[in-house]
Design an enzyme around this catalytic site. Structure first.
Site, PDB file in Angstrom:
ATOM      1  CB  SER A 124      -0.857  -0.030   1.271  1.00  0.00           C
ATOM      2  OG  SER A 124      -1.443   1.223   1.516  1.00  0.00           O
ATOM      3  CE1 TYR A 148      -3.905  -2.623   5.792  1.00  0.00           C
ATOM      4  CE2 TYR A 148      -3.365  -0.323   5.339  1.00  0.00           C
ATOM      5  CZ  TYR A 148      -3.669  -1.599   4.889  1.00  0.00           C
ATOM      6  OH  TYR A 148      -3.715  -1.843   3.537  1.00  0.00           O
ATOM      7  CE  LYS A 152      -1.417  -4.291   3.522  1.00  0.00           C
ATOM      8  NZ  LYS A 152      -1.770  -5.634   3.055  1.00  0.00           N
TER       9      LYS A 152
HETATM   10  P1  NAD Z   1     -11.117  -6.855   1.472  1.00  0.00           P
HETATM   11  O1  NAD Z   1     -11.338  -6.833   2.945  1.00  0.00           O
HETATM   12  O2  NAD Z   1     -12.274  -6.658   0.577  1.00  0.00           O
HETATM   13  O3  NAD Z   1     -10.410  -8.236   1.064  1.00  0.00           O
HETATM   14  C1  NAD Z   1      -9.567  -8.938   1.934  1.00  0.00           C
HETATM   15  C2  NAD Z   1     -10.045 -10.385   1.970  1.00  0.00           C
HETATM   16  O4  NAD Z   1      -9.186 -11.137   2.824  1.00  0.00           O
HETATM   17  C3  NAD Z   1     -11.466 -10.520   2.531  1.00  0.00           C
HETATM   18  O5  NAD Z   1     -12.220 -11.323   1.640  1.00  0.00           O
HETATM   19  C4  NAD Z   1     -11.271 -11.202   3.879  1.00  0.00           C
HETATM   20  O6  NAD Z   1     -12.361 -12.054   4.195  1.00  0.00           O
HETATM   21  C5  NAD Z   1      -9.974 -11.969   3.665  1.00  0.00           C
HETATM   22  N1  NAD Z   1      -9.173 -12.213   4.864  1.00  0.00           N
HETATM   23  C6  NAD Z   1      -8.759 -11.310   5.802  1.00  0.00           C
HETATM   24  N2  NAD Z   1      -8.020 -11.925   6.729  1.00  0.00           N
HETATM   25  C7  NAD Z   1      -7.957 -13.242   6.384  1.00  0.00           C
HETATM   26  C8  NAD Z   1      -7.322 -14.383   6.942  1.00  0.00           C
HETATM   27  N3  NAD Z   1      -6.644 -14.323   8.086  1.00  0.00           N
HETATM   28  N4  NAD Z   1      -7.441 -15.566   6.304  1.00  0.00           N
HETATM   29  C9  NAD Z   1      -8.155 -15.664   5.163  1.00  0.00           C
HETATM   30  N5  NAD Z   1      -8.765 -14.622   4.580  1.00  0.00           N
HETATM   31  C10 NAD Z   1      -8.672 -13.424   5.192  1.00  0.00           C
HETATM   32  O7  NAD Z   1      -9.953  -5.808   1.171  1.00  0.00           O
HETATM   33  P2  NAD Z   1      -9.421  -5.245  -0.228  1.00  0.00           P
HETATM   34  O8  NAD Z   1      -9.772  -3.822  -0.299  1.00  0.00           O
HETATM   35  O9  NAD Z   1      -9.786  -6.150  -1.333  1.00  0.00           O
HETATM   36  O10 NAD Z   1      -7.854  -5.309   0.058  1.00  0.00           O
HETATM   37  C11 NAD Z   1      -7.063  -6.399  -0.387  1.00  0.00           C
HETATM   38  C12 NAD Z   1      -5.620  -6.152   0.009  1.00  0.00           C
HETATM   39  O11 NAD Z   1      -5.177  -4.932  -0.562  1.00  0.00           O
HETATM   40  C13 NAD Z   1      -5.374  -6.033   1.512  1.00  0.00           C
HETATM   41  O12 NAD Z   1      -4.145  -6.664   1.803  1.00  0.00           O
HETATM   42  C14 NAD Z   1      -5.278  -4.545   1.726  1.00  0.00           C
HETATM   43  O13 NAD Z   1      -4.487  -4.246   2.844  1.00  0.00           O
HETATM   44  C15 NAD Z   1      -4.612  -4.102   0.438  1.00  0.00           C
HETATM   45  N6  NAD Z   1      -4.873  -2.699   0.098  1.00  0.00           N
HETATM   46  C16 NAD Z   1      -6.167  -2.265  -0.023  1.00  0.00           C
HETATM   47  C17 NAD Z   1      -6.411  -0.930  -0.324  1.00  0.00           C
HETATM   48  C18 NAD Z   1      -7.816  -0.400  -0.424  1.00  0.00           C
HETATM   49  O14 NAD Z   1      -7.984   0.812  -0.334  1.00  0.00           O
HETATM   50  N7  NAD Z   1      -8.833  -1.215  -0.611  1.00  0.00           N
HETATM   51  C19 NAD Z   1      -5.336  -0.055  -0.547  1.00  0.00           C
HETATM   52  C20 NAD Z   1      -4.040  -0.537  -0.435  1.00  0.00           C
HETATM   53  C21 NAD Z   1      -3.819  -1.879  -0.113  1.00  0.00           C
HETATM   54  C1  WQD Z   2      -9.855   9.655   0.576  1.00  0.00           C
HETATM   55  C2  WQD Z   2     -10.069  11.132   0.836  1.00  0.00           C
HETATM   56  C3  WQD Z   2     -10.478  11.697   3.140  1.00  0.00           C
HETATM   57  C4  WQD Z   2     -14.289   9.656   3.522  1.00  0.00           C
HETATM   58  C5  WQD Z   2      -7.013   4.787   2.731  1.00  0.00           C
HETATM   59  C6  WQD Z   2      -5.948   4.224   3.639  1.00  0.00           C
HETATM   60  C7  WQD Z   2      -4.722   3.873   2.829  1.00  0.00           C
HETATM   61  C8  WQD Z   2      -5.093   2.952   1.668  1.00  0.00           C
HETATM   62  C9  WQD Z   2      -6.172   3.534   0.838  1.00  0.00           C
HETATM   63  C10 WQD Z   2      -5.018   0.650   2.405  1.00  0.00           C
HETATM   64  C11 WQD Z   2      -9.372  11.615   2.106  1.00  0.00           C
HETATM   65  C12 WQD Z   2     -11.679  12.014   2.289  1.00  0.00           C
HETATM   66  C13 WQD Z   2     -13.113  10.155   3.027  1.00  0.00           C
HETATM   67  C14 WQD Z   2     -15.342  10.565   3.846  1.00  0.00           C
HETATM   68  C15 WQD Z   2     -13.944  12.378   3.120  1.00  0.00           C
HETATM   69  N1  WQD Z   2      -5.638   1.711   2.150  1.00  0.00           N
HETATM   70  N2  WQD Z   2     -12.937  11.490   2.834  1.00  0.00           N
HETATM   71  N3  WQD Z   2     -15.121  11.888   3.609  1.00  0.00           N
HETATM   72  O1  WQD Z   2      -7.449   7.770   3.544  1.00  0.00           O
HETATM   73  O2  WQD Z   2      -6.555   8.247   1.219  1.00  0.00           O
HETATM   74  O3  WQD Z   2      -6.510   5.965   2.109  1.00  0.00           O
HETATM   75  O4  WQD Z   2      -7.306   3.852   1.691  1.00  0.00           O
HETATM   76  O5  WQD Z   2      -3.824   0.426   2.311  1.00  0.00           O
HETATM   77  O6  WQD Z   2      -3.825   3.252   3.691  1.00  0.00           O
HETATM   78  O7  WQD Z   2      -5.622   5.199   4.614  1.00  0.00           O
HETATM   79  O8  WQD Z   2      -8.681   6.936   1.465  1.00  0.00           O
HETATM   80  O9  WQD Z   2     -11.036   6.810   0.743  1.00  0.00           O
HETATM   81  O10 WQD Z   2     -10.518   6.972   3.214  1.00  0.00           O
HETATM   82  O11 WQD Z   2     -10.134   8.934   1.775  1.00  0.00           O
HETATM   83  O12 WQD Z   2     -13.807  13.593   2.955  1.00  0.00           O
HETATM   84  O13 WQD Z   2     -16.412  10.168   4.321  1.00  0.00           O
HETATM   85  O14 WQD Z   2     -11.471  11.356   1.066  1.00  0.00           O
HETATM   86  O15 WQD Z   2     -10.262  12.685   4.102  1.00  0.00           O
HETATM   87  O16 WQD Z   2      -8.912  12.892   1.838  1.00  0.00           O
HETATM   88  P1  WQD Z   2      -7.275   7.350   2.147  1.00  0.00           P
HETATM   89  P2  WQD Z   2     -10.165   7.346   1.820  1.00  0.00           P
END
Ligand code: NAD
Ligand code: WQD
Length: 337
Positions: A124, A148, A152
């Site tokens: 991330s 969190y 990572k």
């Molecule tokens: P999500 O929660 O939709 O998907 C994660 C999946 O992993 C879920 O289906 C959950 O049931 C499963 N899971 C969690 N812990 C588990 C475990 N111990 N064993 C088996 N399954 C497990 O999340 P997502 O948004 O699809 O994110 C996927 C990956 O991408 C994560 O590693 C997250 O940290 C990373 N990521 C997400 C974002 C984002 O904004 N969505 C941004 C950057 C990185």
């Molecule tokens: C986006 C922008 C908020 C909700 C997060 C994690 C990051 C990564 C991606 C996993 C920000 C604003 C949001 C609302 C708002 N995830 N906002 N009203 O915070 O950039 O990133 O997801 O790895 O680690 O921190 O994403 O979608 O929460 O916010 O104004 O109700 O929208 O302040 O500027 P963020 P977000």
């Protein structure tokens, strides 16, 4: 290839399974369904025309995970499974460290013991901490501002050490920026439990009538319109980045970090305006104070991924919003249980 996808029933995982299956790969999903629904797997099968094998297993259950490896003999792994809510991780650090670190360690050990050393890892942009220099490049120091985020940073370090100890490992850590949008079919999308933490799901829930109005967190940041700037990437583009990374790892091996972003930043007000243009629906909002921990601006320099993976993301914010809306409209309450 036979690819084991952890977290394949989740938001990004489900879109990636479709892309992998479309490219001819056979997919085995390991997911404990703690933050997802088995219906997502039915939808994947419907879109791709192939049913992925689902094992409902917690990665922290080492024996059950090893059993899946023995039975399915995967050749490569895409590792999504993790807990991901930043605020929740501050309140429940041990739960996050246990799930993300123990789950990861069990997985890497299972891989080593079963001679499967090709891994694409969901990292991330959070690993850049509050780094002020924009655009963010892979060479910037890593740091975290939440448990969190530390999971990572720590997992990236473990994978760096693993490759240093044994060059047979082929590992890509993909640093996602802000994944948003949904599959254009409207059948797969983001289905957060409870109150959405993220901007786009909140907007679509306001538009569909589940919430009254959006709260914009802060309008006095040092950005052009005062609201925070982020690099929003379409989830299908992101999914394609995993296929590109697997191809590159097959060809060349090594340990790599790749930013997956568009390279463009958009403010919260620009996202609202793009949603309104794409859908014709007004999004009522009010401006409140900044959210603790938010940084003013974050966007990628994606040139390493563009050059080394032959991949890029340039789907417009309007298309992202139209796809997110199609999903929300067709599934106002998310996946059926
Ligand atoms: P999500 O929660 O939709 O998907 C994660 C999946 O992993 C879920 O289906 C959950 O049931 C499963 N899971 C969690 N812990 C588990 C475990 N111990 N064993 C088996 N399954 C497990 O999340 P997502 O948004 O699809 O994110 C996927 C990956 O991408 C994560 O590693 C997250 O940290 C990373 N990521 C997400 C974002 C984002 O904004 N969505 C941004 C950057 C990185
Ligand atoms: C986006 C922008 C908020 C909700 C997060 C994690 C990051 C990564 C991606 C996993 C920000 C604003 C949001 C609302 C708002 N995830 N906002 N009203 O915070 O950039 O990133 O997801 O790895 O680690 O921190 O994403 O979608 O929460 O916010 O104004 O109700 O929208 O302040 O500027 P963020 P977000």
């Amino acid at each position: 290839m036979r690819i084991l996808v952890t977290g394949g029933a989740g938001y990004i995982g489900s879109h990636t399974v479709v892309v992998l299956q479309d490219a001819g790969h056979e997919v085995v999903i390991v997911d404990d369904l703690s933050n997802s629904s088995a219906s997502a797997v039915d939808r994947i099968a419907e879109i791709a025309g192939k049913v992925p094998e689902l094992h409902q297993v917690d990665l922290c259950d080492r024996d059950a995970l090893f059993e899946v490896f023995s039975r399915t003999r995967p050749e490569a792994i895409v590792h999504f499974a993790a807990l991901k809510a930043v605020g929740e991780s501050v309140a429940q650090p041990l739960r996050y460290y246990r799930n993300n670190l123990i789950g990861g360690l069990n997985l890497f050990e299972a891989m080593g013991e079963h001679d499967c050393r090709t891994l694409v890892f969901s990292s991330s942009c959070t690993v850049y901490g509050g780094a002020p220099a924009l655009p963010l490049r892979e060479g910037a120091p890593t740091w975290a501002v939440s448990p969190y985020g530390w999971t990572k940073v720590m997992l990236e370090q473990i994978l760096t050490d693993l490759h240093a100890a044994d060059g047979r490992w082929r590992i890509g850590s993909l640093r996602y920026f802000n994944p948003v949008g949904a599959h254009p079919s409207g059948r797969l999308g983001e289905d957060p439990r409870g109150m959405p933490n993220n901007l786009l799901p909140f907007i679509t829930q306001v538009a569909v009538g589940r919430r009254e109005r959006l709260t914009v967190f802060g309008a006095d940041y040092p950005t052009p319109d005062g609201t925070c700037v982020r690099d929003y990437i379409h989830v299908v583009d992101l999914a394609e980045g995993h296929l590109a990374a697997l191809r590159r790892l097959q060809d060349r091996g090594g340990y790599h970090t790749w930013n997956l972003g568009t390279g463009r930043g958009h403010s919260v007000l620009e996202v609202i305006a793009a949603f309104e243009r794409a859908t014709g629906i007004a999004v009522p909002y009010e401006v409140a104070g900044g959210r603790p921990g938010d940084i003013a601006a974050s966007y990628a320099d994606p040139s390493r991924a563009n050059e080394e993976l032959g991949w890029r993301s340039d789907t417009s914010l309007e298309t992202i919003c139209a796809d997110a809306w199609r999903w929300q409209q067709a599934n106002p309450d998310g996946y059926p249980n």
